[in-house]
Write an enzyme that holds these catalytic residues in place. Structure first.
Site, PDB file in Angstrom:
ATOM      1  N   ASP A 376       7.441  -3.988  -6.439  1.00  0.00           N
ATOM      2  CA  ASP A 376       6.839  -4.948  -5.552  1.00  0.00           C
ATOM      3  C   ASP A 376       6.717  -4.310  -4.184  1.00  0.00           C
ATOM      4  OD1 ASP A 376       6.509  -7.086  -7.326  1.00  0.00           O
ATOM      5  OD2 ASP A 376       8.656  -7.417  -7.285  1.00  0.00           O
ATOM      6  N   THR A 377       5.600  -4.569  -3.534  1.00  0.00           N
ATOM      7  CA  THR A 377       5.204  -3.798  -2.372  1.00  0.00           C
ATOM      8  C   THR A 377       4.415  -4.686  -1.436  1.00  0.00           C
ATOM      9  OG1 THR A 377       5.040  -1.837  -3.790  1.00  0.00           O
ATOM     10  CG2 THR A 377       3.893  -1.724  -1.694  1.00  0.00           C
TER      11      THR A 377
END
Length: 567
Positions: A376-377
């Site tokens: 996740d970014t």
């Protein structure tokens, strides 16, 4: 990458995942969710509206694009801890108007000195675990902020971090998608010391619209604002991290933090149909975008048509070939010689292109010899009135990170070390004080030597696939900036990985709603396995500069909570 459903269906056809649709629009393409944002002076696009507004506020206070990007990133670490934070790493590409040049920053951290590959073997592990103390690497984001600020910043760091500090103390309403992923992370991470006390409300993740406060993070950011990057890497924060990791059986130490450095790197590029597309070299996966474009450049994609079986088939087959090289060659360049120039050359692409069968899906591929996922970014981009542009991506990797939440600091340490392999002899094999393979990649496009587009797509292994699709949608299929991101995406999973897994069955192609049934049927006839995937198609932000009109266009991912806005 956000984890979603991935049901394999063989030759059975099922409806693909839900994608945004807006068939009642009277302008533009039916799948566009909204118009582009257009502004003359400045633009910001982030994955959370409050962070976008913070970026604009900093610009209006006299800050430049770098100041605003740092402020937005600090804000995102507060309001979107499901994707980033100061316990993670950072990469950036900056267009500096004064020097008329692109600059690349690799602010990723290294593995602990005290943790060896033999320790994993002693514990009976065949791969680095996803959570807990073992996958923790040095967080590089804060040093990245100060490197960017030292070279390009204008406002004092205390002023840049002030909005995030204020919101951390006063609280903010949690937005919908972030609340969803936050609630999913709690059962996984609550077993680790410190997480529940800081990141839950009465033991649960916050609900949509609920006010969340993080005074611990406010204190930490204030310490950084006053004491600079050394307050994080050599001061009380570093000592607190060291003591916490020793207590929980971890290996990250004060020495690891004190010796951390970021690295300024030269962006690399390929020329695609009149545009120069720029990425950062490994240890990231950015050059995969360039390799995919090089392979597809020889095909008349516009004649094939968007959402056709011909286009999707050739795209997926090109991706398979590139990801075999990704699994073999992408790693910390200090670990061995990586033939970047050869991998992104047109000659190498021509040789590899010969392996694509236009009628059949490849079940297996091998890496080439150019020398002759899930995380996740957040991604954000900012442009200012002086025509400086920043493409910045930052992440804790999987979900909210490792779960390691040092005492009263208000953030979680990343688990990026999971992306090492334990396979002896591999370029990406675990070793002390080494950078792991990285998924997060900022992108940039120039045209005739002038800045054209700053863009990125968050989402693990989705990133190079989606970046290439956004560019093809724009350049080959003539979509505007928002349409290029809203268009139904293609996602192929099952390629060989830098962590050691091998592709054995051709993988699975997931398609968003909007791809015609006839196309899916044709793909199955060519041997592709078509599956369902919810939530893993990435998160896009972009700013385009129209030099003729002297205006910015902004676009934000409709699959996320984000916003593009300008003035």
């Amino acid at each position: 990458m956000k984890r979603g459903l991935a049901f394999l269906v063989g030759i059975t056809l099922i409806l693909p995942a839900i994608a945004p649709q807006a068939a009642d629009r009277i302008t533009g393409r039916s799948f566009a969710t909204r118009s582009e944002v257009i502004a003359a002076h400045a633009m910001a696009a982030t994955s959370q509206p409050l962070a976008t507004q913070v970026a604009l506020d900093v610009l209006k206070q006299g800050g430049n694009a770098v100041d605003a990007a740092i402020a937005a990133n600090a804000m995102l670490g507060l309001v979107e801890p499901t994707g980033n934070g100061i316990g993670g790493d950072l990469f950036a590409i900056v267009w500096d108007a004064e020097t008329h040049k692109l600059y690349g920053l690799n602010a990723s951290g290294r593995s602990p000195y005290a943790l060896s590959r033999e320790e994993f073997r002693r514990r009976g592990l065949t791969r680095v675990p996803s959570h807990g103390p073992l996958p923790v690497t040095v967080p590089g984001a804060v040093d990245g902020w100060f490197e960017l600020h030292r070279r390009f910043g204008r406002l004092p760091m205390a002023k840049i971090l002030a909005p995030a500090i204020r919101y951390a103390r006063e609280g903010f309403p949690v937005s919908e998608l972030i609340a969803h992923y936050w609630q999913r992370s709690v059962p996984i991470l609550e077993v680790w010391p410190g997480f529940t006390e800081i990141f839950t409300i009465n033991g649960r993740g916050p609900r949509k619209g609920e006010i969340f406060r993080n005074p611990y993070l406010a204190d930490t950011l204030e310490t950084i604002a006053k004491g600079g990057r050394d307050a994080f890497y050599k001061g009380e924060i570093a000592r607190t991290i060291d003591a916490y990791m020793k207590r929980v059986g971890g290996f990250l130490s004060y020495r690891d933090l004190a010796e951390h450095t970021s690295e300024w790197v030269e962006p690399v590029s390929t020329h695609y149909r009149g545009y120069d597309v720029w990425e950062l070299p490994p240890n990231g996966q950015g050059i995969a975008v360039l390799q995919i474009l090089n392979l597809l450049e020889a095909y008349d994609l516009r004649a094939m048509g968007f959402a056709t079986a011909d286009y999707i088939h050739h795209f997926v087959e090109a991706k398979k070939l590139v990801f075999e090289d990704r699994a073999r060659w992408y790693a910390d360049p200090e670990a061995g010689e990586i033939p970047v120039r050869e991998l992104i050359s047109k000659q190498y692409a021509a040789r590899r292109r010969a392996l694509i069968d236009p009628e059949r899906s490849a079940r297996r591929c091998e890496a080439g010899n150019p020398a002759l996922e899930e995380g996740d970014t957040i991604y954000l981009t900012v442009a200012d009135s002086e025509r400086n542009m920043v493409s910045l991506i930052q992440s804790n990797y999987r979900g909210m990170g490792s779960g390691m939440t040092p005492d009263s600091l208000g953030f979680i340490l990343q688990d990026r070390g999971e992306l090492f392999t334990l396979e002896e002899g591999h370029l990406n094999c675990y070793a002390p004080h080494k950078r792991p393979f990285h998924t997060i990649i900022p992108g940039f496009v120039t045209r005739d030597g002038e800045p054209y587009m700053s863009f990125g797509v968050m989402g693990g292994a989705t990133q190079p696939q989606a970046q290439a699709q956004v560019l093809i949608n724009s350049i080959d299929f003539g979509m505007n900036l928002q349409e290029a991101g809203d268009a139904p995406r293609i996602l192929h999973r099952g390629s060989s990985q830098p962590t050691g897994e091998k592709m054995t069955d051709g993988g699975v192609v997931s398609l968003e709603t909007g791809i015609p049934y006839e196309t899916i049927r044709d793909l199955v006839g060519r041997g592709h396995r078509v599956g369902v995937n919810v939530g893993s198609f990435g998160g896009y932000q972009a700013i385009l500069y129209d030099a003729e009109q002297g205006v910015y266009y902004g676009a934000s991912e409709s699959r996320k909570d984000g916003q593009a806005a300008g003035y």
